[in-house]
Scaffold this motif. Structure first.
Motif, short mmCIF file in Angstrom:
data_model
loop_
_atom_site.label_atom_id
_atom_site.label_comp_id
_atom_site.label_asym_id
_atom_site.label_seq_id
_atom_site.Cartn_x
_atom_site.Cartn_y
_atom_site.Cartn_z
N ARG A 100 68.67 -51.51 -6.73
CA ARG A 100 67.66 -51.15 -5.72
C ARG A 100 66.44 -50.52 -6.40
NH1 ARG A 100 69.28 -52.04 -0.86
NH2 ARG A 100 67.94 -50.56 0.21
N MET A 101 66.02 -51.19 -7.47
CA MET A 101 64.88 -50.74 -8.27
C MET A 101 64.04 -51.95 -8.67
SD MET A 101 66.63 -48.20 -11.04
CE MET A 101 67.61 -46.80 -10.55
N PRO A 102 62.73 -51.75 -8.80
CA PRO A 102 61.90 -52.85 -9.29
C PRO A 102 62.10 -53.06 -10.79
CG PRO A 102 60.56 -50.88 -8.98
CD PRO A 102 61.95 -50.55 -8.49
N ILE A 103 61.97 -54.29 -11.21
CA ILE A 103 62.09 -54.65 -12.63
C ILE A 103 60.87 -55.49 -13.00
CG2 ILE A 103 63.41 -55.93 -14.36
CD1 ILE A 103 65.92 -55.40 -12.62
N THR A 104 60.21 -55.12 -14.09
CA THR A 104 59.06 -55.86 -14.59
C THR A 104 59.41 -56.42 -15.96
OG1 THR A 104 57.54 -54.42 -13.38
CG2 THR A 104 56.61 -55.71 -15.19
N VAL A 105 59.14 -57.71 -16.13
CA VAL A 105 59.41 -58.39 -17.39
C VAL A 105 58.08 -58.63 -18.10
CG1 VAL A 105 60.44 -60.40 -18.50
CG2 VAL A 105 61.40 -59.53 -16.35
N TYR A 106 58.03 -58.22 -19.35
CA TYR A 106 56.85 -58.41 -20.20
C TYR A 106 57.17 -59.42 -21.29
CZ TYR A 106 54.77 -54.10 -18.30
OH TYR A 106 54.23 -53.15 -17.48
N MET A 107 56.09 -59.99 -21.83
CA MET A 107 56.23 -60.92 -22.95
C MET A 107 54.91 -60.94 -23.71
SD MET A 107 57.27 -64.91 -22.65
CE MET A 107 57.14 -66.02 -24.03
N TYR A 108 54.99 -61.05 -25.02
CA TYR A 108 53.78 -61.24 -25.82
C TYR A 108 53.33 -62.69 -25.63
CZ TYR A 108 54.20 -56.77 -28.15
OH TYR A 108 54.24 -55.43 -28.41
N THR A 109 52.06 -62.85 -25.37
CA THR A 109 51.52 -64.19 -25.23
C THR A 109 50.57 -64.47 -26.39
OG1 THR A 109 49.76 -63.34 -23.78
CG2 THR A 109 51.74 -64.21 -22.71
N LYS A 110 50.32 -65.74 -26.63
CA LYS A 110 49.47 -66.15 -27.74
C LYS A 110 48.11 -65.46 -27.66
CE LYS A 110 48.03 -70.24 -30.20
NZ LYS A 110 48.11 -71.68 -30.28
N GLY A 111 47.71 -64.87 -28.76
CA GLY A 111 46.41 -64.21 -28.83
C GLY A 111 46.36 -62.84 -28.20
N SER A 112 47.50 -62.26 -27.91
CA SER A 112 47.54 -60.95 -27.25
C SER A 112 48.17 -59.91 -28.18
CB SER A 112 48.36 -61.05 -25.96
OG SER A 112 48.55 -59.77 -25.42
N ASP A 113 47.54 -58.73 -28.22
CA ASP A 113 48.08 -57.64 -29.04
C ASP A 113 49.13 -56.83 -28.30
OD1 ASP A 113 46.39 -58.32 -31.10
OD2 ASP A 113 44.85 -56.87 -30.53
N SER A 114 49.13 -56.91 -26.99
CA SER A 114 50.09 -56.15 -26.20
C SER A 114 50.79 -57.10 -25.23
CB SER A 114 49.40 -55.00 -25.45
OG SER A 114 48.42 -55.52 -24.59
N PRO A 115 52.00 -56.74 -24.82
CA PRO A 115 52.74 -57.63 -23.92
C PRO A 115 52.10 -57.67 -22.53
CG PRO A 115 53.93 -55.58 -24.21
CD PRO A 115 52.76 -55.53 -25.14
#
Length: 173
Positions: A100-115
């Motif tokens: 019963r909590m939100p979940i956020t998924v991050y990923m590094y993408t091409k040309g990005s310094d941060s996810p």
């Protein structure tokens, strides 16, 4: 870019034993509840418990979930109960319901310094302070937590504000 994408996050390496998604989510749930970071053995225990509850949640929500799972529903759930079977998007969705909590998924993408945010689950449980995980694009998940440096800076700012108020009050008298 939203503020949520810009906030400093620190990656926490999670053991890649087939439980990484569940370990990462369990790690984040501990932090979100104000508990200490779980040790590797506690992560494993929490991950296996979460996995079991996720499989039960699939069964409870069968009418809503059966259509987006690959293959036979019973076989899928039976496989998911095994400790070394990888989880993915369906499991993240069920984790958000179980916890019963939100979940956020991050990923590094091409040309990005941060996810960057690539998926969000459980928004019906709120949008603030989600459990954050980092997907590597090849099947592994790590935990993410707010950067300690930022927390230290925030504490320092709060202390300085409190100190300046105290000094202001003292000099006014």
């Amino acid at each position: 870019m939203s503020d949520r994408e810009l906030r400093p996050l620190r990656s926490i390496r999670i053991t890649g034993d087939g439980r990484c998604l569940f370990r990462s989510v369990a790690y984040g749930a501990c932090l979100r509840r104000g508990k200490q970071s779980p040790s590797d053995s506690v992560q494993k225990e929490l991950a296996d418990e979460l996995r079991s509850k996720v499989a039960d949640e699939f069964v409870r929500r069968r009418g809503d979930t059966e259509w987006f799972l690959e293959g036979d529903f019973e076989s899928y759930v039976r496989q998911m109960r095994k400790p070394h079977v990888w989880g993915g998007e369906p499991e993240l969705l069920m984790c958000s319901h179980v916890l019963r909590m939100p979940i956020t998924v991050y990923m590094y993408t091409k040309g990005s310094d941060s996810p960057r945010i690539i998926a969000e689950y459980g928004q019906e449980y709120g949008k603030d302070n989600p459990i954050c995980v980092l997907y590597d694009g090849y099947g592994h998940y790590d935990a993410l937590q707010p950067s300690l440096e930022r927390n230290t800076d925030n504490r320092r700012l709060r202390y300085l504000r409190l100190f300046s108020r105290t000094v202001s009050r003292s000099s006014a008298t």
